[in-house]
Design an enzyme around this catalytic site. Structure first.
Site, PDB file in Angstrom:
ATOM      1  N   ASP A 110      -2.752   6.250  -3.341  1.00 19.48           N
ATOM      2  CA  ASP A 110      -1.745   5.720  -2.359  1.00 19.48           C
ATOM      3  C   ASP A 110      -1.201   4.727  -3.410  1.00 19.48           C
ATOM      4  OD1 ASP A 110      -3.617   3.937  -2.097  1.00 19.48           O
ATOM      5  OD2 ASP A 110      -3.127   3.102  -0.523  1.00 19.48           O
ATOM      6  N   ASP A 113      -0.810   1.121  -4.159  1.00 19.35           N
ATOM      7  CA  ASP A 113      -2.102   0.286  -4.088  1.00 19.35           C
ATOM      8  C   ASP A 113      -3.464   0.843  -5.054  1.00 19.35           C
ATOM      9  OD1 ASP A 113      -3.154   0.466  -2.007  1.00 19.35           O
ATOM     10  OD2 ASP A 113      -3.712  -1.474  -1.515  1.00 19.35           O
ATOM     11  N   SER A 130       0.757  -0.736   0.105  1.00 15.88           N
ATOM     12  CA  SER A 130       0.028  -0.001  -0.248  1.00 15.88           C
ATOM     13  C   SER A 130       1.044   1.571  -0.081  1.00 15.88           C
ATOM     14  CB  SER A 130      -1.129   0.009   0.971  1.00 15.88           C
ATOM     15  OG  SER A 130      -2.292   1.164   0.999  1.00 15.88           O
ATOM     16  N   ASP A 157      -6.265   2.145  -3.529  1.00 17.85           N
ATOM     17  CA  ASP A 157      -7.263   1.611  -2.241  1.00 17.85           C
ATOM     18  C   ASP A 157      -7.752   2.832  -1.848  1.00 17.85           C
ATOM     19  OD1 ASP A 157      -5.601   0.899  -0.644  1.00 17.85           O
ATOM     20  OD2 ASP A 157      -6.001  -0.369   0.011  1.00 17.85           O
TER      21      ASP A 157
END
Length: 453
Positions: A245, A247, A106, A249
């Site tokens: 960010d 990833d 992340s 999400d």
């Protein structure tokens, strides 16, 4: 969560090369997950799993290890390549897979990596399944007979399929024509798909953080470092900036004046719009970190705010329990359950743009009714058990004194991070100087307790 050995609040995460974020563990994890999935199936067909990843250099290594472990357990593997976490949730459902796996840490730096799982319905795995996988990890590595081995293949149109699903979350006649948008892709998983989505919807798109090299994910860009986007919005005369960010999400926004809008702002804008249009169902769900000003602003609209523990899985649980559709975290995890099963930065950004268009407002105007209280969060790094430190008598006594001091006019809470070895100290009240002083006092008490423990 305390009974788990590996799974935290958001999967398994840590420094690459250090157990369990190592190739040998990922091989075992793939086999264990595959064995659990195979054991749950009807036997009519071989189980299948989709695997996506962000742009970290270590993603290739872990992708191969997981693939080998799953195939050894008799599971078919579909490789998606670099793609946002919510895309894996969507494609797990779309491809009728039994589970989805995301290789990502992340918002962490490139040296870290991690694993997240999705169920066949595109939601986080249940506690029971996670515990079953952990139990299977204790068993010997056994490869199924050759005739039962899984097969691996690549899905070449994964990005295009996900892009279409994002666009389908807003009305067909909704257009971004005439809007100038700057995207910050954090050199991460959105670098291909985000510019594609917003450009195809008519916006004039420019991007930063869209040239990943395996080592620069989240470095000085993205939702954890929005300063670059704030500057770009001003310099390019954009109407809005959108920061993801690593990833994809999480999402944060920047208005045309260069002012940052966090997850609380996004929840407020969406709640106002959805309530006016009759689309808001149930309460809005925030977390312990949600600003008290958001609670006050929603209360003025007769919209309750429920607070979940930090972590999007806990927000989702509360939304499901109370039949809500809108929730999220200050950090930018936004759940729009009427259009996605998990936090999705692109979907949330489109929802905000749709709300602004419908109200005839820009972002700065739309969030004027939200007045936040000063909030300070200090991170104290720990070497051992962060939760144990919170139970130290000096720490509990200091927290009680601070809560008594702010009773009726502010909040104090300490928590152990679910993803990093940190104790997070948060204080919130109208007096900024008092907030800073109390937060520093509590952080010093935690440090002192650590030294004596």
């Amino acid at each position: 969560m305390t009974s788990r050995k590996f799974f935290g609040t958001d999967g398994i995460r840590g420094r690459t090369g250090q157990w369990p974020i190592s190739a040998d563990f990922m091989l075992k994890l793939g086999r264990a997950a595959g064995a659990v999935l195979a054991g749950q199936g009807s036997g009519a067909k071989r189980p299948s799993v989709v695997i996506g990843k962000d742009t970290r250099i270590s993603g290739y290594m872990f992708e191969s290890a997981l693939e080998a472990g799953l195939v050894a357990a008799g599971v078919d593997v579909k490789l998606l390549g670099p793609i946002p976490t919510p895309a894996v949730a969507f494609l797990t459902r779309s491809l009728r897979a039994d589970a989805g796996i995301v290789i990502s840490a992340s918002h962490n730096p490139y040296e870290d990596n991690g694993i997240k799982f999705f169920s066949a319905s595109g939601e986080k795995l249940s506690d029971a399944i996670e515990l079953a996988i952990e139990a299977e990890l204790e068993r010997d590595f056994v490869t199924v007979p050759s005739e039962r081995l899984g097969k691996a293949s690549r899905i070449d149109n994964a990005v295009a399929r996900y892009a279409e699903s994002c666009k389908a979350t807003v009305p067909e006649d909704f257009s971004l024509h005439g809007m100038k948008i700057v995207l910050d892709c954090a050199h991460g998983a959105t670098y291909q798909v985000a510019p594609k989505v917003f450009a195809e919807m008519g916006a004039e798109v420019s991007a930063i953080g869209d040239t990943p090299d395996g080592f620069n994910i989240n470095r000085g860009v993205g939702s954890t470092h929005p300063e670059a986007l704030q500057q770009a919005v001003i310099e390019r005369g954009a109407d809005i900036g959108i920061a993801f960010d690593g990833d994809g999400d999480r999402v944060l926004l920047v208005d045309r004046h260069g002012v940052l809008a966090d997850g609380d702002d996004i929840l407020y804008v969406l709640a106002c719009s959805w309530r006016a249009r009759g689309l808001l169902k149930g309460p809005v769900v925030g977390t312990l970190m949600s600003n008290y000003g958001l609670q006050q602003a929603l209360r003025a609209m007769d919209v309750p705010l429920l607070r979940a523990n930090v972590g999007d899985r806990f927000v989702l649980q509360q939304l499901r329990e109370h039949h809500g559709v809108l929730g999220g975290e200050t950090s930018g995890h936004i759940l729009c359950l009427d259009r996605a099963t998990t936090g999705d930065g692109i979907v949330a950004a489109l929802a905000v743009l749709e709300a602004l268009s419908g109200a005839g407002q820009d972002l700065a105007e739309a969030r004027r009714g939200l007045v936040k209280l000063p909030q300070v969060m200090l991170n104290v790094r720990v070497a051992g058990d962060a939760r144990g430190v919170l139970e130290h008598s000096d720490v509990t006594a200091a927290v009680a004194r601070a809560q008594a001091q702010l009773e009726g006019r502010g909040r104090v809470f300490l928590r152990a991070s679910g993803t990093e070895p940190l104790v997070r100290v948060t204080v919130e009240a109208a007096d900024a100087a008092e907030v800073q002083a109390l937060a520093q006092m509590l952080a010093d008490v935690v440090k002192s307790a650590l030294e004596r423990s």
